[in-house]
Each structure stands twice: as structure tokens, then as C-alpha cells.
Design a protein around this motif. Structure first.
Motif, PDB file in Angstrom:
ATOM      1  N   THR A  65      21.116 -25.715  12.720  1.00  0.00           N
ATOM      2  CA  THR A  65      20.123 -25.632  12.044  1.00  0.00           C
ATOM      3  C   THR A  65      20.191 -26.164  10.452  1.00  0.00           C
ATOM      4  O   THR A  65      21.268 -26.879  10.322  1.00  0.00           O
ATOM      5  CB  THR A  65      19.947 -24.061  11.696  1.00  0.00           C
TER       6      THR A  65
ATOM      7  N   GLU B 165      14.993 -25.847  12.888  1.00  0.00           N
ATOM      8  CA  GLU B 165      15.995 -25.735  14.019  1.00  0.00           C
ATOM      9  C   GLU B 165      17.053 -26.842  13.989  1.00  0.00           C
ATOM     10  O   GLU B 165      18.099 -26.595  14.460  1.00  0.00           O
ATOM     11  CB  GLU B 165      15.445 -25.706  15.303  1.00  0.00           C
ATOM     12  N   ASN B 166      16.744 -27.995  13.372  1.00  0.00           N
ATOM     13  CA  ASN B 166      17.737 -29.088  13.122  1.00  0.00           C
ATOM     14  C   ASN B 166      17.440 -30.086  12.155  1.00  0.00           C
ATOM     15  O   ASN B 166      16.394 -29.937  11.577  1.00  0.00           O
ATOM     16  CB  ASN B 166      17.517 -29.981  14.581  1.00  0.00           C
TER      17      ASN B 166
ATOM     18  N   GLU C 249      22.438 -29.557   6.158  1.00  0.00           N
ATOM     19  CA  GLU C 249      22.967 -28.672   7.619  1.00  0.00           C
ATOM     20  C   GLU C 249      23.259 -27.565   7.098  1.00  0.00           C
ATOM     21  O   GLU C 249      24.322 -27.342   6.235  1.00  0.00           O
ATOM     22  CB  GLU C 249      23.887 -29.664   8.195  1.00  0.00           C
TER      23      GLU C 249
END
Length: 95
Positions: free
Chosen positions: A2, A55-56, A93
Motif C-alpha cells: 500500500t 492499494e499501491n 510506501e
């Protein structure tokens, strides 16, 4: 992994900005935001920090790139009274 997007900016009219924020839930969800929060400086109430989780990292970077677009500058930034020169964006991140 994530990722979290932090946006620090100043607004000339917090109430107008807050109304825009309140109306943007569908927009941010359509662009991959899975959670978000708003923070207002206790000493300078026109200073705001928005935290969006994705999510990323690719989704977070894509969302952050919208901030530099003319469409965004003429839409949410202008309507919400955000001072463009004050906007700082960090894509991180989550560890």
C-alpha cells in the motif's frame, strides 16, 4: 504494498474547500483512494493536510499527477480556493 499520499496546502476559504472535499467522495474512490482523512492546523486554520491511502504506489503516483493538470487547477483548486504555490505532495510506501 500500500501507499499513502500526503498533500499539504493552504486555502483562502476553508469553508469552500471543505464543501468541495465533502462532495468529492465518489471522485476519490473512482481514482483508487481506499481511505482518506483531513487535518487542519490548530494555529493556522487555512492550512490543511489531506492523507489518501492507495492499494499501491502506482495508483498514488497517478493520483498525484492530476494535481499538476490544468483541469485540476481550474476545477478543485480554483473552486476550493487552494493557493497552488502552497501545495506540497508526498507519495510514500507504507511499511
Amino acid at each position: 504494498m500500500t501507499a499513502t499520499l500526503f498533500v499539504r496546502s493552504e486555502t483562502t476559504d476553508f469553508d469552500a474547500w471543505k464543501q468541495l472535499w465533502d462532495d468529492s467522495a465518489d471522485f476519490v474512490a473512482q481514482h483508487g483512494v481506499v481511505a482518506s482523512s483531513v487535518h487542519r492546523d490548530v494555529d493556522y486554520p487555512n492550512l490543511i493536510v489531506v492523507v489518501h491511502q492507495f492499494e499501491n504506489g502506482d495508483a498514488a503516483r497517478a493520483y498525484a499527477e492530476m494535481f499538476g493538470s490544468a483541469e485540476f487547477a481550474e476545477g478543485p483548486v480554483k473552486v476550493g480556493g487552494v493557493v497552488p504555490e502552497s501545495m506540497e505532495v508526498w507519495v510514500c510506501e507504507d511499511l
